[in-house]
Structures are given as structure tokens and as C-alpha cells.
Write an enzyme that holds these catalytic residues in place. Structure first.
Site, PDB file in Angstrom:
ATOM      1  N   SER A  45     -73.827 -39.682 -23.085  1.00 53.47           N
ATOM      2  CA  SER A  45     -74.945 -40.621 -23.061  1.00 53.47           C
ATOM      3  C   SER A  45     -74.734 -41.720 -24.111  1.00 53.47           C
ATOM      4  CB  SER A  45     -76.255 -39.857 -23.262  1.00 53.47           C
ATOM      5  OG  SER A  45     -77.369 -40.645 -22.918  1.00 53.47           O
ATOM      6  N   ASP A  97     -78.648 -38.778 -11.820  1.00 57.24           N
ATOM      7  CA  ASP A  97     -78.830 -39.460 -13.109  1.00 57.24           C
ATOM      8  C   ASP A  97     -78.985 -40.950 -12.841  1.00 57.24           C
ATOM      9  OD1 ASP A  97     -78.660 -40.463 -15.683  1.00 57.24           O
ATOM     10  OD2 ASP A  97     -76.629 -39.753 -16.060  1.00 57.24           O
ATOM     11  N   HIS A 101     -79.160 -36.025 -15.764  1.00 50.63           N
ATOM     12  CA  HIS A 101     -78.619 -36.478 -17.043  1.00 50.63           C
ATOM     13  C   HIS A 101     -78.582 -35.301 -18.032  1.00 50.63           C
ATOM     14  CE1 HIS A 101     -77.656 -39.784 -19.790  1.00 50.63           C
ATOM     15  NE2 HIS A 101     -78.473 -39.240 -20.677  1.00 50.63           N
TER      16      HIS A 101
END
Length: 379
Positions: free
Chosen positions: A212, A320, A350
Site C-alpha cells: 500500500s 481492491d 486491499h
């Protein structure tokens, strides 16, 4: 029976992407009692069209442990005062574990600032005496959350490749201005190279990676290393943000279909992205931030030069909102003539790799170990 209840109960017809069988029981902490009925408000957090696309193991976890996304107006003081409420499911304090040491390095730009790191050494009995290849890890958390515990369990797993893992606690927003994280990452890379003797690593066998926000940092570092002539064995970026989504006014500003499709999905809905954006770069600071930092730091997809970059392993999650931009970054690498491996984990949201109850998380761990071994010539 609602579509979510049907998915949790294991109705085959509700699953677009089957897992290890509709009735498979999840494993890991917090996952016992697999077929619990969902709380009343879960369907308000996941839209009906998304539910059939999610792995049943994740749905069972979410039904029991979902945490509503922080709203954009949540005070950062509340976040800092309640760190346990915002910790990742795989957070683990590994300080004091065998083969794990604490260290720090000095910022080259800010006097009297030291950046903590946690260093994970492989088992010498299994991997020999070293010196070892080294992998730098940058944790996720939207540039706002995270510390050296956030991905402790993942770092323990990665060192099984036979590499030293250096986990970097780069500075967070809003206490530090957005953009300093990239400088911290650059300093970390150079500190590792300069400390090969004390760290007992091979400075010619370096790799980087993150999840991320940590993946975003890794992408920027990949270009900076190329420009400085520092060879890297691999950039391993997962659920990768590659645009300036934190600056969006609304989710419809994104050009990517996945951002629209999953804006009210689990784990990273638009409300959470907006919270991170408003915390990192409030509207009144954006003009000065854009003057302070290169444009492509905000959106690595806008980097000017795509040639001569190190090998990459880009991993995305099917459910995601960041899926499409991560894959667009991978295709830019391909177009630039670089060697790239792309993998999409089906049925996953995610940061699914934080959830020990998911078989896809364990697949993710195996893929990481295999990629590090291959990149560093350990197989």
C-alpha cells in the site's frame, strides 16, 4: 437470506470466485466459529455487487471483526490516543525475537532526527553464515498509520528466504510533512549500503518492497535508485497506489474502473482514502506540497523515464480499488522494456495479506519468499 449471509453460509451459487470449497473453515486467531451470522450493518459497508467477488474466508472474517472505516473528520489525536484500534491484524511486536535486532539511522536532511529500523536475520543453521542479501521493507498505513510492529509477522516470514529484512519506520503524517517518507526511504537505502559490515549483509544484493503506502514509497525509490546508479535485485510492491488518489475531491476523479467499482468495498473504501488524504495533504497545503516535491512522487505513473528499472514483482488484489492503477504501473514497466511479474490475487480485498485466516495470505507469503530467493540467486 441476504447475499452476504448466503456467501458466509457457503452457498456455491453466490461465489463468483470459489476458495478452497464453500464450507472451508478459516484458520488463525479470531476466526473460530466460522459461520457466524453477520452484524446488521455489514451490508451497509459492502455493496451487494461486491459480495460475490470476495473470497468466502474473508467474508467470514469480516462478518466477525469488521471495523468501520474512519471518517474524513476523525481527529488525528483520537487515532494516536487509540493505537490498538487502528493496528493491522498481523501486527506483532517482534522486538526480542531470536535473530531480530533494533537499530536506527540519521536523517541526512533533518538534524537530530533518527529513523528506527528493525533488522531480521535468517536462521544461520538453515541459510549459512552470511553475509546475506538484504531486503528493505516499508509498511502500509496510508502514510498516517503503522510502525515496526505493523508487518512484523510478514517480516519474519520473508527472512525465511535467506535474506536479512530491514523494516523501516519512516516518518508519518501529519506530524511530519508528506514527502519526507521518500527522503527517509532514500536514507535507509544508503544507510544499509554503507553499513554492510555492521549489518553483515551483501551490499551488492539489495531489494526493496512494501504494501500500500509502503509500495508507493518503493516505486519512488525504484526510480531514484536507477537514477543514482544503485543496482537493485527486485522491487516487490503489493496493492500498489500509483496515482495521486489522496488528492482527489471525490472517488469519481479516478480514471480507473476498480476505483469506482470498489469505492464502498471493505478494508479501503473511499471514506478511508479520503481520511488519509485529508490527513496527509489538506487542501490548503496542497499547493505548497506540489511546489516542494516532484510531481511524480504524488503519482508514480507520471514518472518520465521507464527504462533501465530493476526487476519488479507487482501484486494486486481483485477486490481492491487500487487494483487497476497497480496493474497500469506494471504495464508501464513492461512498455519500458523491464522484466516484470504481475499477479492478481482473486477474491481478495486491499491488505488481505494481513489476515492469517485467509489461504490467499499464505499463498502471498510463499510467493514473497520464492521471489526473494530467485531475485537474490538463492535457488
Amino acid at each position: 437470506m441476504s447475499s452476504l449471509e448466503s456467501a458466509i453460509a457457503g452457498d456455491d451459487a453466490s461465489h463468483a470466485v470459489p476458495s478452497q470449497g464453500p464450507g472451508a473453515a478459516p484458520t488463525g486467531s479470531g476466526s473460530q466459529g466460522a459461520s457466524a451470522k453477520p452484524d446488521e450493518d455489514i451490508t451497509s459497508l459492502i455493496e451487494d455487487h461486491i459480495i460475490p467477488k470476495l473470497d468466502p474466508e474473508f467474508l467470514r472474517y469480516f462478518a466477525k471483526h469488521h471495523v468501520p472505516a474512519p471518517q474524513p473528520n476523525i481527529p488525528i489525536e483520537h487515532v494516536r490516543a487509540n493505537p490498538q484500534a487502528f493496528r493491522s491484524p498481523c501486527a506483532l511486536d517482534t522486538s526480542g525475537y531470536p535473530g531480530v535486532t533494533e537499530d536506527s539511522f540519521a536523517s541526512t536532511r533533518d538534524d537530530n532526527v533518527r529513523i528506527p529500523v528493525r533488522v531480521y536475520y535468517p536462521d544461520e543453521a538453515r541459510h549459512g553464515p552470511g553475509p546475506y542479501p538484504v531486503h528493505l521493507n516499508f509498511h502500509g498505513g496510508g502514510f498516517v498509520l503503522g510502525d515496526l510492529d505493523t508487518e512484523g509477522a510478514l517480516c519474519l516470514r520473508m527472512r525465511e528466504a535467506g535474506v536479512v529484512v530491514v523494516d523501516v519506520a519512516y516518518r508519518l503524517c501529519p506530524e511530519t510533512v508528506w514527502g519526507k517518507c521518500f527522503q527517509d526511504a532514500w536514507d535507509a537505502l544508503n544507510w544499509v549500503r554503507d553499513s554492510s559490515t555492521t549489518l553483515y549483509i551483501n551490499p551488492s544484493s539489495l531489494s526493496i518492497g512494501g504494501i500500500s503506502a509502503g509500495a508507493h514509497i518503493s516505486l519512488v525509490l525504484q526510480h531514484l535508485a536507477r537514477d543514482a546508479g544503485i543496482p537493485l535485485k527486485l522491487c516487490m510492491a503489493s496493492v500498489t497506489p500509483a496515482t495521486d488518489a489522496l488528492t482527489y475531491t471525490y472517488y469519481t476523479d479516478s480514471p480507473f474502473p476498480s476505483f469506482h467499482e470498489f469505492h464502498r468495498g471493505p478494508v479501503l473504501p473511499w471514506a478511508r482514502i479520503k481520511f488519509f488524504g485529508q490527513t496527509c495533504m489538506p487542501r490548503d497545503t496542497l499547493p505548497s506540497l506540489r511546489q516542494q516535491w516532484p510531481d511524480w512522487w504524488f503519482a508514480p505513473l507520471r514518472a518520465a523515464n521507464w527504462t533501465g528499472l530493476c526487476d519488479s514483482f507487482i501484486r494486486t488484489a481483485e477486490a481492491d480499488p487500487l487494483r487497476d492503477e497497480g496493474e497500469a504501473y506494471a504495464m508501464k514497466l513492461v512498455a519500458g522494456g523491464n522484466r516484470v511479474t504481475i499477479k492478481r490475487y482473486l477474491g481478495c480485498p486491499h491488505t488481505f495479506m494481513y489476515l492469517d485466516c485467509m489461504s490467499k495470505k499464505h499463498e502471498y507469503d510463499r510467493d514473497a519468499v520464492d521471489a526473494l530467493r530467485a531475485a537474490h540467486g538463492l535457488i
